[in-house]
Design a protein around this motif. Structure first.
Motif, PDB file in Angstrom:
ATOM      1  N   ALA A   1     -26.198  26.139  23.563  1.00  0.00           N
ATOM      2  CA  ALA A   1     -26.426  25.011  22.583  1.00  0.00           C
ATOM      3  C   ALA A   1     -26.165  23.851  23.475  1.00  0.00           C
ATOM      4  O   ALA A   1     -27.154  22.531  23.356  1.00  0.00           O
ATOM      5  CB  ALA A   1     -25.730  24.827  21.321  1.00  0.00           C
TER       6      ALA A   1
ATOM      7  N   ASN B   1     -28.889  20.828  25.160  1.00  0.00           N
ATOM      8  CA  ASN B   1     -28.750  19.472  24.776  1.00  0.00           C
ATOM      9  C   ASN B   1     -27.496  18.535  25.862  1.00  0.00           C
ATOM     10  O   ASN B   1     -26.477  18.410  25.352  1.00  0.00           O
ATOM     11  CB  ASN B   1     -28.201  19.219  23.466  1.00  0.00           C
ATOM     12  CG  ASN B   1     -29.186  19.821  22.498  1.00  0.00           C
ATOM     13  OD1 ASN B   1     -30.161  19.199  21.871  1.00  0.00           O
ATOM     14  ND2 ASN B   1     -29.124  21.296  22.216  1.00  0.00           N
TER      15      ASN B   1
ATOM     16  N   LEU C   1     -25.192  19.691  15.616  1.00  0.00           N
ATOM     17  CA  LEU C   1     -25.758  20.642  16.504  1.00  0.00           C
ATOM     18  C   LEU C   1     -24.794  21.890  16.391  1.00  0.00           C
ATOM     19  O   LEU C   1     -25.052  22.999  16.376  1.00  0.00           O
ATOM     20  CB  LEU C   1     -25.717  20.137  17.780  1.00  0.00           C
ATOM     21  CG  LEU C   1     -25.785  21.143  19.340  1.00  0.00           C
ATOM     22  CD1 LEU C   1     -27.245  21.476  19.195  1.00  0.00           C
ATOM     23  CD2 LEU C   1     -25.409  20.381  20.323  1.00  0.00           C
TER      24      LEU C   1
ATOM     25  N   GLU D   1     -25.241  24.020  13.306  1.00  0.00           N
ATOM     26  CA  GLU D   1     -26.327  24.913  13.616  1.00  0.00           C
ATOM     27  C   GLU D   1     -25.727  26.064  14.408  1.00  0.00           C
ATOM     28  O   GLU D   1     -26.171  27.334  14.105  1.00  0.00           O
ATOM     29  CB  GLU D   1     -27.478  24.415  14.291  1.00  0.00           C
ATOM     30  CG  GLU D   1     -28.386  23.498  13.630  1.00  0.00           C
ATOM     31  CD  GLU D   1     -28.945  24.022  12.375  1.00  0.00           C
ATOM     32  OE1 GLU D   1     -29.532  25.040  12.586  1.00  0.00           O
ATOM     33  OE2 GLU D   1     -28.915  23.520  11.079  1.00  0.00           O
ATOM     34  N   SER D   2     -25.064  25.815  15.143  1.00  0.00           N
ATOM     35  CA  SER D   2     -24.317  26.926  16.012  1.00  0.00           C
ATOM     36  C   SER D   2     -23.523  27.816  15.091  1.00  0.00           C
ATOM     37  O   SER D   2     -23.518  28.989  15.218  1.00  0.00           O
ATOM     38  CB  SER D   2     -23.453  26.361  17.271  1.00  0.00           C
ATOM     39  OG  SER D   2     -24.285  25.717  17.996  1.00  0.00           O
TER      40      SER D   2
END
Length: 342
Positions: free
Chosen positions: A98, A102, A153, A156-157
């Motif tokens: 991840a 990003n 983020l 989502e992980s």
């Protein structure tokens, strides 16, 4: 299981006989049945000796049983450790991917983790790295401006992490600190790659050979933080981009740290580490530490900077927490060997 309770002879008290020629044991003696080759006196023992023998046999039996119990407990502990280690490795792998996709969000992840920590109040032992920053009323506070994308983020992980978890969902408290660890490692690796002229392979080898990857042991063991069920109180975290160095020092002092730790955590305080360190260097108490870590980052190993950063983050990341060292473990499925087809 081996029992020692049957190792002493059967004790049978000889009843008095009307035959006066038979041996009569004196008081305090117990006689036992043995072979006919022994005379009467050899068949008898003092009662005290017999009781000692019984006690020794029972004691040996208890030791054997307790040793077996210890072996079972140790085996269960090893299973839990392996389960937690495997789950943690999966988490790190997901977070690594991840963050790799990003890289620009790394500074926000670091500040997100720090701001979750800095709600800790030493006097009341409340707040700290408890995941409370996930609540909308807390992430929307002025000091957390610009951190929502980093939180999204990680959420989502978290979905991916939880979907493959056998021991329950990861806490936000653990997620945020492990994400900070992954982000820090990414900066360490990126620095090694830059030192090798941008060669990823050589940079990775340099980091493996001289880097601080082996210093994370204690941090990794502090795995099992609990989540807060409501936002932490307001007013505990400074707005780093508007705070003076004195205000930063006061906040670090309030949670039990000093100028040294403030200097080494400069990457967590703002998106531009160089600008943050320039500000920190204006304070005479912080200046020597800023210079120390800047010099360290110019060396091949960067030992002073990286080790001190890992040590400080490890201590900060468990403030106010009671680590559950059984978290994320799960019962092992038993196999019914009678149903196996051989």
């Amino acid at each position: 299981m081996v029992s020692f309770a049957s190792t002493f002879p059967s004790l049978v008290l000889l009843l008095p006989s009307p035959n006066p020629s038979r041996y009569s044991p004196p008081p305090g003696m117990i006689c036992c049945k043995f072979g006919p080759e022994l005379n009467n006196e050899d068949r008898c023992f003092r009662r005290r000796d017999v009781l000692h023998s019984i006690g020794a046999a029972v004691g040996m039996d208890l030791i054997a049983r307790s040793s077996s119990f210890t072996e079972v407990a140790n085996a269960a502990d090893l299973i839990q450790r392996r389960q937690r280690s495997e789950f943690q490795s999966k988490i790190k792998g997901i977070l690594y991917e991840a963050i790799k996709g990003n890289p620009d969000i790394v500074p926000s992840i670091l500040t997100l983790a720090l701001n979750d920590i800095m709600t800790y109040d030493k006097a009341t032992k409340s707040g700290g790295p408890n995941g409370s920053i996930r609540f909308s009323s807390e992430i929307s506070r002025p000091e957390n401006k610009g951190l929502a994308a980093a939180l999204s983020l990680l959420e989502e992980s978290k979905k991916e992490i939880d979907s493959d978890s056998k021991g329950g969902p990861i806490s936000y408290a653990d997620l945020l600190q492990l994400a900070a660890q992954s982000a820090v490692k990414s900066t360490f690796l990126a620095s090694a790659i830059r030192k090798c002229g941008g060669n990823v392979e050589k940079g990775s080898l340099l980091y493996s050979a001289y880097g601080s990857n082996g210093q994370w042991g204690l941090f990794d063991r502090q795995f099992g933080r609990s989540d807060a069920q409501e936002p932490d109180p307001e007013g505990r975290v400074p707005q780093w981009d508007k705070a003076s160095v004195q205000e930063m020092k006061d906040k670090f002092k309030a949670v039990g740290f000093g100028p040294r730790q403030l200097a080494v955590m400069s990457a967590f305080i703002g998106p531009d580490q160089d600008a943050t360190e320039t500000l920190l260097a204006s304070d005479p108490e912080v200046l020597p530490w800023v210079q120390k870590y800047q010099r360290s980052r110019e060396t091949v190993s960067r030992t002073d900077y990286e080790v001190d950063l890992i040590t400080t983050l490890t201590k900060l990341s468990c403030l106010g927490q009671q680590i559950n060292y059984e978290a994320y473990s799960y019962p092992v499925q038993k196999i019914d060997v009678t149903k196996l087809k051989l």
